[in-house]
Enzyme design. Structure first.
Site: not given
Length: 578
Positions: A292-294
């Site tokens: 995801g957003s990592t």
């Protein structure tokens, strides 16, 4: 005729006869002695002949001769494994085993004095975790075999007091892990055949068994103090959020050395059972996830490096992105436009997708390949998962989804190595489980410009100060990081009820030394966590608690008088003006 009537001639004749008889007796005795000596000589000759035949047989290779040096005889049967500071992690030592010998009382009659059920009950008292029914069945069957391995001396004495000759306790060389379950997925275990399995026991099997090397402990990169703290905080996070699993890693950004690596729940290398076999899967190196957003900071770093992002103040369209029949949205409305710092602070999918689109699939793909995202993770551990890689040709939509961490699945170790390159000046290095001297540190390969890395350190710090990473900000340690909450894919698409919550961090951001990845697998939330399931509320706090515990142990002391200078981007962050 009377005796006195014999003359001298008669007397002389009698004396001569006696002498002849005496000589005959002596001759017979001598002959008998010679005969005995002959037999003794023949017997010795036969023994010598047999010995010569034996020597000739051995000399021609009929049986290999064994030579054992004093050094080899004094060495343990398997070498030690220690941490970077010399603390023992695995060692061999003599221990008792409990063996059932049904022939101990002879072939006739029963193998036990008492009833099998009674003996099993007595053993259960000594070993509470023993399966009493199973042992009773084994004793009743009369089948020889181990009842238990690794007995303590006091336990052996109690077994002896039972008084059953069939319960034998041979002394054997055993493998012991003094730290218990700690670092189980790093170490692995030694199987009954004497060979290592799963972890570094398998990797170092030859060196640990070699007489020329097993006298010198094999030193790993991990620090038991950091390892213990990481496992403790991950376990706490699992319990607070009712997660089914957790994973974490602490990585040196300049060398690639792994100071701690944990996958929970763990197994016990001192006691491998069915449950332990089920828990050997390593979430850090062997299981791939959409993180995801990592991935958003990696996308921004690639765009800065390529010149796509030159002005952090530029406003990017933050409205939903329509590509064909698909629409990319943010989890909640963030306004019509956002600048780059706001995009990372508020974790915008739409702007990240547009940045990736402006960068283009070729440059995005090249960056991901330079970070090793298209290969198994670089580390010595045998269990290494292959990423779900989009392939050679990336359609526009796939490139945009990769930009915010979907459509590509990697291990947490991939992410740790990528973040290390992003903050250490731009150099990617492979992770290692070995302690390295300064001369052994690999040169690595450049992925990002040093100026790009400097900019990313500012942005990462801003996320922890003003964005989704605030729960990871440990006072005095200048933590920077990014959250990531991704739905797990299923048979019918993504599962909204099953999340992977990750926080990827580095500290201290004014001179990064360590990267930390903390991940929770399917956190369901509890009253203690206010039923929050996103990484900002469950994975970030793990890092926030861990950093103050390990910082002073690894040379990073808290200092409230210093921080990375983010004054150049602070005016672009409304939260920084409050």
């Amino acid at each position: 005729m009377t005796a006195w009537q014999f003359g001298p001639a008669a007397v002389s004749t009698a004396v001569a006869g006696d002498r002849i008889q005496l000589v005959s007796i002596r001759q017979g005795a001598v002959a008998q002695a010679r005969f005995r000596i002959l037999w003794v000589t023949l017997a010795f000759a036969f023994v010598a002949f047999v010995a010569l035949l034996r020597l000739a047989y051995l000399g021609t290779g009929g049986e290999s001769a064994r030579t054992t040096s004093l050094e080899e005889a004094l060495l343990p049967p398997r070498g030690e494994i220690v941490d970077r500071n010399g603390m023992p992690l695995a060692r061999a030592f003599p221990a008792y085993a409990l063996w059932f010998n049904p022939e101990a009382l002879g072939e006739d009659g029963d193998s036990l004095v008492d009833e099998p059920s009674s003996v099993a009950q007595k053993l259960k008292v000594i070993f509470p975790d023993l399966d009493q029914a199973k042992i009773a069945a084994q004793l009743a069957s009369g089948k020889a075999g181990y009842i238990r391995r690794r007995l303590l001396p006091e336990e052996a004495n109690r077994v002896q007091d039972i008084g059953e000759l069939a319960l034998e306790m041979p002394m054997e060389n055993d493998r012991h892990y003094p730290q218990g379950k700690m670092a189980a997925h790093v170490l692995g275990y030694v199987a009954a055949d004497g060979n290592g399995r799963v972890g570094m026991e398998q990797v170092l099997n030859e060196a640990l068994s070699d007489p020329a090397q097993r006298g010198t402990p094999q030193q790993l990169s991990i620090d038991v103090r950091v390892q213990g703290a990481l496992e403790d905080e991950l376990r706490r996070g699992m319990m607070l959020n009712d997660a089914q699993g957790a994973a974490g890693i602490v990585l040196d950004v300049d060398t690639g050395e792994v100071l701690a690596l944990a996958s929970l729940p763990e197994f016990d290398p001192n006691k491998i059972d069915k449950r332990g076999q089920e828990l050997m899967f390593n979430r850090v190196t062997n299981q791939v996830f959409e993180l995801g957003s990592t991935f958003k900071p990696l996308t921004v770093a690639a765009a800065i490096d390529a010149g796509v992002i030159r002005d952090f103040g530029k406003r990017w369209d933050a409205t939903p992105v329509k590509v064909g029949r698909f629409t990319i949205r943010d989890s909640h409305p963030l306004g019509s436009t956002l600048n780059v710092p706001q995009t990372l602070i508020h974790s915008s999918n739409t702007v990240s997708a547009r940045i990736a689109d402006a960068l283009g699939p070729e440059k995005m793909r090249r960056t991901m390949m330079d970070l090793g995202m298209n290969e198994r993770p670089y580390i010595e551990l045998p269990a290494k998962g292959f990423p779900i890689w989009p392939g050679e040709k990336w359609p526009r939509l796939r490139n945009m989804t990769v930009g915010f961490g979907h459509g590509i699945a990697v291990t947490p170790l991939h992410l740790a190595s990528a973040y290390a390159a992003m903050v250490n000046g731009g150099i990617w290095r492979p992770a290692t489980m070995h302690k390295l001297s300064p001369s052994e540190v690999p040169q690595g390969r450049r992925v990002f410009k040093a100026s790009t890395s400097s900019r990313m350190r500012q942005l990462m710090r801003a996320i922890s100060l003003y964005g989704t990473g605030r729960n990871a900000d440990a006072p005095g340690y200048r933590v920077g990081g990014k959250t990531g909450s991704a739905e797990k894919p299923g048979q019918n698409g993504y599962q909204r009820s099953a999340l992977i919550s990750t926080f990827a961090a580095a500290f201290p951001m004014d001179r990064p030394r360590y990267v930390i990845i903390a991940m929770l697998d399917e956190p369901r939330g509890t009253i203690a966590s206010s039923y929050q399931r996103t990484a900002a509320w469950n994975a970030a706090p793990i890092v926030g608690r861990l950093v103050p515990r390990i910082g002073p142990l690894i040379g990073v002391r808290p200092d409230d008088t210093r921080d990375i200078d983010i004054s150049s981007i602070a005016p672009l962050i409304p939260e920084a003006q409050k």
